[in-house]
Design a protein around this motif. Structure first.
Motif, PDB file in Angstrom:
ATOM      1  N   HIS A 143      17.525 -41.564  33.033  1.00  0.00           N
ATOM      2  CA  HIS A 143      18.044 -40.895  33.865  1.00  0.00           C
ATOM      3  C   HIS A 143      19.637 -40.987  34.503  1.00  0.00           C
ATOM      4  O   HIS A 143      20.442 -40.325  34.567  1.00  0.00           O
ATOM      5  N   HIS A 147      23.447 -39.299  33.741  1.00  0.00           N
ATOM      6  CA  HIS A 147      24.443 -39.340  34.841  1.00  0.00           C
ATOM      7  C   HIS A 147      25.779 -39.661  34.385  1.00  0.00           C
ATOM      8  O   HIS A 147      26.778 -39.140  34.966  1.00  0.00           O
ATOM      9  N   GLU A 166      21.448 -33.276  38.819  1.00  0.00           N
ATOM     10  CA  GLU A 166      19.980 -33.838  38.600  1.00  0.00           C
ATOM     11  C   GLU A 166      19.261 -33.027  37.962  1.00  0.00           C
ATOM     12  O   GLU A 166      18.314 -33.617  37.236  1.00  0.00           O
ATOM     13  N   TYR A 250      16.069 -31.265  41.836  1.00  0.00           N
ATOM     14  CA  TYR A 250      16.030 -31.910  40.683  1.00  0.00           C
ATOM     15  C   TYR A 250      15.120 -30.808  39.850  1.00  0.00           C
ATOM     16  O   TYR A 250      15.407 -30.739  38.535  1.00  0.00           O
TER      17      TYR A 250
END
Ligand SMILES: [Zn+2]
Length: 266
Positions: A143, A147, A166, A250
């Motif tokens: 994750h 980003h 997100e 998200y």
């Protein structure tokens, strides 16, 4: 925004996690995501300490005098001040080991540029994700790596549109993690469906049990990205304590991308 502490072996270390608005305590800066700048920094340390900093390069220390090293980092791509971070300690680089071994022995990473170009190359992981084993830690790491592109290299003009970065990071963490595990097609499909189901339940719970106002993906509507005359930007609901525990932005972003991917293909 500066945390002085000790590592697991009792040796001193210091790190900053200024994102999103605490780097102003470290150096003079404007912090809304539209205020972009480059930076460069030289940090002196006693020999034996390693300086990691967000930047494009992997710094090689230069000896200034007996027992004193200098570390130089820079970015050439203008980035928000919130992406600046530094960590000084007796860090050890984990080399030539499997992914699983690496995440079990080290809580801080300096990622090779091939993995995340133009990212600031530093990820902080809470130790609380380590006891979860490679699965919890691995998906979390995937994750954060996502980003590097969605959130760092490109991002929303306004923090209230967090669903953009997100949503993409949540969607991509499954894809990255499946590749890392080298799963078969069937296993990938099974794992993705299970995750989608769990996320759907979480989203349903939050939608039913939280303020409707906090669930809106673009709360500032037409004024998104606008600054006041003084240059200030307001993060709507930024001080609501329950907001930081919510996943709704998200998950709505994730389901939008999942739906698009199913319609037009990945
Ligand atoms: Zn994220």
């Amino acid at each position: 925004s500066v945390t002085w502490t000790t590592d697991q072996s009792g040796r001193p270390c210091v790190y900053t996690m200024g994102s999103p608005i605490n780097n102003r305590a470290l150096f003079p800066c404007q912090e809304p995501p539209v205020a972009l700048s480059t930076w460069q920094a030289s940090v002196r340390t006693a020999a034996g300490f390693v300086v990691l900093m967000s930047g494009e390069n992997s710094a090689e220390p230069v000896q200034l005098q007996e027992g004193i090293l200098s570390w130089y980092y820079y970015v050439t791509m203008p980035m928000p001040a919130s992406t600046f971070t530094v960590a000084v300690g007796c860090w050890q680089e984990v080399k030539q080991q499997s992914f699983t071994a690496a995440i079990q022995t080290n809580t801080k990473f300096s990622l090779p540029s091939s993995q995340a170009d133009f990212s600031p190359h530093i990820i902080f992981l809470s130790q609380s994700v380590l006891p979860g084993g490679s699965h919890l830690c691995g998906t979390r790491l995937c994750h954060e790596i996502a980003h590097a592109w969605f959130g760092l290299a490109i991002g929303a003009r306004d923090w209230t549109e967090e669903w953009i970065s997100e949503g993409f990071a949540t969607f991509l963490e499954d894809i990255f993690w499946a590749r890392t595990q080298q799963l078969s097609q069937d296993e990938v499909k099974g794992q993705r469906e299970l995750k989608a189901l769990l996320r759907w339940r979480r989203l349903r719970d939050e939608v039913q049990n939280s303020e409707e106002e906090l669930q809106i993906l673009r709360p500032k509507k037409e004024s998104t990205g606008e600054l006041s005359e003084s240059g200030a930007s307001v993060v709507k609901h930024g001080l609501k304590a329950e907001k930081i525990f919510m996943q709704v932005h998200y998950l709505k972003g994730y389901f939008l991308l999942r739906s698009l991917a199913r319609t037009i293909g990945e």
